[in-house]
Design an enzyme around this catalytic site. Structure first.
Site, PDB file in Angstrom:
ATOM      1  N   SER A  62     -24.113 -14.128  27.984  1.00 19.71           N
ATOM      2  CA  SER A  62     -24.093 -14.761  26.658  1.00 19.71           C
ATOM      3  C   SER A  62     -23.319 -16.070  26.756  1.00 19.71           C
ATOM      4  O   SER A  62     -22.090 -16.079  26.760  1.00 19.71           O
ATOM      5  CB  SER A  62     -23.444 -13.824  25.638  1.00 19.71           C
ATOM      6  OG  SER A  62     -24.211 -12.637  25.499  1.00 19.71           O
ATOM      7  N   LEU A  63     -24.056 -17.169  26.828  1.00 21.77           N
ATOM      8  CA  LEU A  63     -23.442 -18.474  27.065  1.00 21.77           C
ATOM      9  C   LEU A  63     -23.023 -19.138  25.752  1.00 21.77           C
ATOM     10  O   LEU A  63     -21.868 -19.503  25.567  1.00 21.77           O
ATOM     11  CB  LEU A  63     -24.429 -19.359  27.825  1.00 21.77           C
ATOM     12  CG  LEU A  63     -23.868 -20.539  28.603  1.00 21.77           C
ATOM     13  CD1 LEU A  63     -22.825 -20.097  29.612  1.00 21.77           C
ATOM     14  CD2 LEU A  63     -25.000 -21.292  29.299  1.00 21.77           C
ATOM     15  N   GLU A 101     -23.375   1.180  16.443  1.00 18.84           N
ATOM     16  CA  GLU A 101     -24.765   0.950  16.072  1.00 18.84           C
ATOM     17  C   GLU A 101     -25.661   0.944  17.302  1.00 18.84           C
ATOM     18  O   GLU A 101     -25.226   0.564  18.393  1.00 18.84           O
ATOM     19  CB  GLU A 101     -24.901  -0.392  15.341  1.00 18.84           C
ATOM     20  CG  GLU A 101     -24.129  -0.445  14.037  1.00 18.84           C
ATOM     21  CD  GLU A 101     -24.179  -1.824  13.397  1.00 18.84           C
ATOM     22  OE1 GLU A 101     -24.934  -2.687  13.894  1.00 18.84           O
ATOM     23  OE2 GLU A 101     -23.452  -2.035  12.412  1.00 18.84           O
ATOM     24  N   ASN A 157     -28.760 -14.613  13.070  1.00 17.58           N
ATOM     25  CA  ASN A 157     -28.908 -13.721  11.918  1.00 17.58           C
ATOM     26  C   ASN A 157     -27.635 -13.837  11.091  1.00 17.58           C
ATOM     27  O   ASN A 157     -26.564 -13.419  11.546  1.00 17.58           O
ATOM     28  CB  ASN A 157     -29.080 -12.262  12.384  1.00 17.58           C
ATOM     29  CG  ASN A 157     -30.527 -11.826  12.390  1.00 17.58           C
ATOM     30  OD1 ASN A 157     -31.310 -12.215  11.538  1.00 17.58           O
ATOM     31  ND2 ASN A 157     -30.874 -11.018  13.371  1.00 17.58           N
ATOM     32  N   CYS A 182     -15.308  -4.690  19.311  1.00 19.44           N
ATOM     33  CA  CYS A 182     -15.387  -5.583  20.472  1.00 19.44           C
ATOM     34  C   CYS A 182     -14.154  -6.469  20.487  1.00 19.44           C
ATOM     35  O   CYS A 182     -13.679  -6.913  19.436  1.00 19.44           O
ATOM     36  CB  CYS A 182     -16.649  -6.442  20.402  1.00 19.44           C
ATOM     37  SG  CYS A 182     -16.903  -7.479  21.881  1.00 19.44           S
ATOM     38  N   CYS A 225     -19.963 -13.192  15.337  1.00 15.75           N
ATOM     39  CA  CYS A 225     -20.461 -11.839  15.538  1.00 15.75           C
ATOM     40  C   CYS A 225     -19.733 -10.844  14.659  1.00 15.75           C
ATOM     41  O   CYS A 225     -18.494 -10.821  14.619  1.00 15.75           O
ATOM     42  CB  CYS A 225     -20.296 -11.451  17.011  1.00 15.75           C
ATOM     43  SG  CYS A 225     -20.850  -9.779  17.392  1.00 15.75           S
ATOM     44  N   SER A 240     -25.715  -6.866  29.169  1.00 13.03           N
ATOM     45  CA  SER A 240     -25.321  -8.149  28.592  1.00 13.03           C
ATOM     46  C   SER A 240     -23.808  -8.313  28.656  1.00 13.03           C
ATOM     47  O   SER A 240     -23.059  -7.356  28.475  1.00 13.03           O
ATOM     48  CB  SER A 240     -25.794  -8.213  27.134  1.00 13.03           C
ATOM     49  OG  SER A 240     -25.345  -9.401  26.508  1.00 13.03           O
ATOM     50  N   CYS A 288     -25.813  -7.419  14.949  1.00  6.89           N
ATOM     51  CA  CYS A 288     -25.048  -6.333  15.541  1.00  6.89           C
ATOM     52  C   CYS A 288     -23.697  -6.198  14.859  1.00  6.89           C
ATOM     53  O   CYS A 288     -22.968  -7.173  14.708  1.00  6.89           O
ATOM     54  CB  CYS A 288     -24.874  -6.585  17.035  1.00  6.89           C
ATOM     55  SG  CYS A 288     -24.073  -5.226  17.880  1.00  6.89           S
ATOM     56  N   GLY A 342     -19.670  -4.147  21.424  1.00  8.08           N
ATOM     57  CA  GLY A 342     -18.787  -4.063  22.564  1.00  8.08           C
ATOM     58  C   GLY A 342     -19.224  -4.913  23.741  1.00  8.08           C
ATOM     59  O   GLY A 342     -20.330  -5.451  23.774  1.00  8.08           O
ATOM     60  N   GLU A 343     -18.335  -5.044  24.709  1.00  2.77           N
ATOM     61  CA  GLU A 343     -18.582  -5.766  25.953  1.00  2.77           C
ATOM     62  C   GLU A 343     -18.792  -4.734  27.060  1.00  2.77           C
ATOM     63  O   GLU A 343     -17.844  -4.074  27.491  1.00  2.77           O
ATOM     64  CB  GLU A 343     -17.382  -6.669  26.277  1.00  2.77           C
ATOM     65  CG  GLU A 343     -17.321  -7.206  27.696  1.00  2.77           C
ATOM     66  CD  GLU A 343     -18.558  -7.961  28.125  1.00  2.77           C
ATOM     67  OE1 GLU A 343     -19.186  -7.534  29.127  1.00  2.77           O
ATOM     68  OE2 GLU A 343     -18.915  -8.965  27.472  1.00  2.77           O
TER      69      GLU A 343
END
Length: 366
Positions: free
Chosen positions: A234-235, A110, A310, A130, A137, A211, A353, A179-180
């Site tokens: 991303s904490l 996406e 979301n 991911c 997520c 990110s 996502c 993904g990372e």
């Protein structure tokens, strides 16, 4: 539950998707120029081809009118510009476009175009799925299939650029899709090299953000790359125990190692860090969490980007209440933390996502 989709569009497979021709977007300008020289063509044709693809938004070689016909035929025999197809398109009332792109091997990713004022920002994927396992997520619910190539990353950018009106330009890129990115660092950096190049999309590194959930060795490699991209970590939690629950990969890393790597990146790049914090109702949105978070961040030169969740169908998480959001914000601001609460866009489409891909996978083909 998602509100009705404003526009959904399915595409048929491009002829090029099953072709054995090479993906032109995998080539740097230098690599394309070398191919031209090897085939008896002048080197300067490379910049002409890049101009057609990246500036004039052309994806067919026969439209490149200032190239000799024989060269156009050679290029068409050897390369494709777009190797994927758009499997679905959703457009929301606020102008957000979300594409589901089906790759040549059938994998799907996406990408998103966001319009706001003069900004035309895109969010791009780096992997099919991911492996980080963030529990809230949709992208990682089925794990990771593979890394994307440089060309597959760039193609997302060009497909989103093609949705702009004449005279509009992409202004910002965020590697924050599926993904990372730091788990596919080589291909991501290759794509961003073209994105920032004057011969490519011409977007300043200061308007490009990568990110990550926080992979310290990869953050250090990114710093050594020497290009001052923005880093967003991303904490999602202010302490070890909660982060282990929400971001399982944290078990192998630890929050202190993530923060230390982020600090090193700031020292190396001079770019202010951004920390992302998805706010989950009843999970990480309590006043005590806000106070812990303030304690971690108040001495650092950072922007905290808080993102109200979301909801994703099938997952037990929900958006926090307005009261919780207001209290969370007040505690952080009172502590002197530079905080921004992200305006949610695309609420009436599959905004989270990975959600569009997952929902499409559960629906029969028309």
């Amino acid at each position: 539950m998602n509100l009705p989709v404003i526009q959904t569009q399915s595409g048929s497979a491009d002829d090029s998707a099953s072709s054995d021709r090479r993906h032109l977007l995998n080539l740097s300008l230098a690599e394309l120029q070398q191919w031209l020289v090897d085939h008896g063509e002048p080197k300067f044709r490379g910049k002409q081809i890049f101009g057609w693809v990246y500036e004039k938004r052309v994806s067919q070689f026969d439209q490149m009118s200032d190239l000799p016909k024989k060269l156009r035929e050679k290029l068409d025999q050897e390369f494709i510009v777009f190797g994927a197809r758009e499997a679905a398109v959703q457009t929301s009332r606020d102008g957000t476009d979300k594409l589901l792109v089906r790759l040549a091997d059938g994998g799907e990713v996406e990408c998103v175009l966001l319009r706001g004022g003069n900004r035309r920002s895109i969010c791009v994927s780096s992997q099919v799925g991911c492996a980080m396992g963030c529990v809230f997520c949709a992208s990682g619910l089925d794990g990771v299939d593979r890394n994307l190539t440089r060309g597959e990353i760039i193609e997302q950018m060009l497909r989103l650029q093609a949705r702009l009106d004449d005279g509009e330009r992409l202004s910002h890129i965020v590697m924050m899709g599926m993904g990372e990115p730091l788990a596919n660092l080589e291909q991501v950096l290759g794509a961003l090299e073209i994105a920032k190049s004057a011969d490519g999309l011409g977007i300043s590194p200061r308007r490009i953000t990568i990110s990550t959930v926080g992979l310290p060795p990869a953050i250090d490699r990114l710093a050594k790359n020497g290009v001052p991209y923005n880093l967003a970590v991303s904490l999602h939690a202010p302490n070890e125990e909660l982060r282990n629950q929400l971001v399982p990969v944290n078990h192998k890393i630890g929050i202190n190692a993530v923060l230390a790597a982020a600090d090193r990146y700031f020292e190396s790049s001079g770019r202010r860090l951004t920390f992302e914090y998805v706010l989950l109702g009843g999970v990480n949105d309590a006043a005590e969490h806000a106070r812990e978070l303030a304690g971690i961040l108040k001495s650092r030169n950072v922007l905290l980007n808080v993102i109200p969740y979301n909801p994703v169908e099938g997952l037990p998480y929900h958006t926090p209440s307005r009261h919780s959001i207001a209290d969370f914000r007040q505690i952080l601001e009172s502590a002197g933390v530079n905080v921004m609460f992200r305006q949610r866009k695309g609420d009436e489409i599959d905004a989270a996502c990975g959600q569009l891909r997952r929902n499409r996978a559960t629906q029969p083909e028309a």
